[in-house]
Write an enzyme that holds these catalytic residues in place. Sequence first.
Site, short mmCIF file in Angstrom:
data_model
loop_
_atom_site.label_atom_id
_atom_site.label_comp_id
_atom_site.label_asym_id
_atom_site.label_seq_id
_atom_site.Cartn_x
_atom_site.Cartn_y
_atom_site.Cartn_z
N CYS A 199 14.27 -11.46 -0.32
CA CYS A 199 13.59 -12.26 -1.35
C CYS A 199 14.59 -12.89 -2.31
O CYS A 199 14.27 -13.85 -3.01
CB CYS A 199 12.57 -11.42 -2.11
SG CYS A 199 13.24 -9.92 -2.86
N CYS B 189 8.60 -12.73 0.93
CA CYS B 189 8.81 -11.52 1.71
C CYS B 189 7.80 -11.51 2.86
O CYS B 189 6.64 -11.88 2.67
CB CYS B 189 8.62 -10.27 0.84
SG CYS B 189 8.68 -8.73 1.77
N CYS C 169 13.92 -1.66 1.32
CA CYS C 169 13.56 -2.74 0.40
C CYS C 169 14.13 -2.43 -0.99
O CYS C 169 13.77 -1.43 -1.62
CB CYS C 169 12.04 -2.87 0.31
SG CYS C 169 11.48 -4.03 -0.98
N CYS D 38 0.81 -1.21 0.00
CA CYS D 38 0.00 0.00 0.00
C CYS D 38 0.84 1.26 0.00
O CYS D 38 2.07 1.22 0.05
CB CYS D 38 -0.95 0.02 1.21
SG CYS D 38 -0.23 -0.59 2.72
N CYS E 80 17.30 -4.26 2.20
CA CYS E 80 16.70 -5.57 2.47
C CYS E 80 16.63 -6.31 1.14
O CYS E 80 16.01 -5.83 0.19
CB CYS E 80 15.31 -5.42 3.07
SG CYS E 80 14.50 -7.03 3.35
#
Length: 503
Positions: free
Chosen positions: A487, A430, A284, A20, A484
């Site tokens: 994933c 994730c 991220c 979001c 990060c």
Amino acid sequence: MTQEEKDFFEAEEDKLRDECGVCGIFQNLPKNGEIEKKEKSGTDGSGYLSEDAYSATEFNAAQKVYYGLYSLQHRGQDSAGIVVSDGKEVKVHKAMGAVAEVFDKESLGKLQGRIAVGHVRYATAGSCSIENAQPIVQTSKLGTIAVAHNGQLVNYEQLRELLDDSGCTFNSTSDTEVIVKLIARSYKKGLVRALTDTIQMIKGSFALCVMTEDSLIAARDPNGIRPLCLGRVENGWIVASETCAIDSVNGTYEREIEPGEIVIINDEGVKSIPFGERTSKRTCVFEYVYFARPDSVIDRIAVQEARYAMGAKLAEESGVPADVVIGVPDSGLGAAVGYAKASGIPYATGIVKNKYIGRTFIAPTQKERENMVFVKLNAVPCDVRGKRVIVIDDSIVRGTTSKRLVQILRRAGATEVHFRISSPPVKFPCYFGINTPTRNELISAHNTAEEICKIIGADSLAFLSPDGLLEACRSVNPDSYGFCKGCFTGEYPISVPGEVNQN
């Protein structure tokens, strides 16, 4: 949205989904003498015109948040909402659907006030339902709180059980409601203490936009996984997930909200409060690969510049003789331009995207849903006919879209199709606000690049290396640090509770 519809959109685009976007506006009360008085009630003694002397219709916080949400629509399309305060009353409007479906002139006209927060949502934690639409509002004798949250809590179940045991009732399955309840439970200690107590309890990723009757608050988790920035607008301030939202209201970017920081904005000004021990920033990295809009700046890295650099690095690592470079719209275009420039191979459009397929276009079977790629994407024959084609995309998740694209390009006359991916293989889920398929559904978790190449039918396939991705980001801002990349590697900045079910 039904599960069948949700499956359709995931199969159709075969992309990771970020949860979001958030946006908040605070508008100052004009000082006495800056505007003509509307009434003779004078000021409240502070030098500012009182609310009674200043018509609420002069404020347009909700309208500005609406524009901000429009610019953040790419971050979530399941639901949208805005909560607004005029200092006395809090009003909310939210519904399922995109921003244009949720708001109209009438609904926005009812949201009068000078403080507003808004949210666009793609469900990862909690089901896709109106009960989980945000912002989530909590009203008590201590006041009203509204919270918009981008991210995901890894200790949601434990916190919800704790609150259940203390007598709290819940109206949703969203982890955001846990945050609201925790703040409300401590609100009698004061706003700052309630926020710091709550934030020290929650674990995971969070970029929070919180509103009370008289304040706008922003907070970011200690690792800074999800983005959040601060800007100035005419007579006030804006907080948003991306800088493109600041641009949309003709604002001026001020700075990022730092990891582990609370920013409180009210009539006294802007106050910054650190709430925990300093940790290493872990933005991220997929924000730069895919999620963020190309015109945004995330943690002082210009997104489109990073994508150009990813493409250039990809050309350096895995160049191949070809006649033309094309990008998969829209997320592969920046890297394709960078690849073409670095390699000297001409760039062409190659693939066009049908932008008019909306949520009402639903195919009834799984096979037809997968074949929807043929409806959404098509080749430009004059760009690829008789040519060796390099196709740049940002990622491969399940592989269904890549396979269809190879078929589309060969049907249009491409003699060779070489796939190049501007990120490393996605091998792990994730847990921090991205709707990743389970590991069993991730094609790279169980197949080598050579095996995936055969599955999708390409002549060759190569991914950008993890080091190459980080070098590309740092080439834009050498001072950037900490990403990060769980994933890709399975190494997360926060301990995660194993393979959990993500809705």
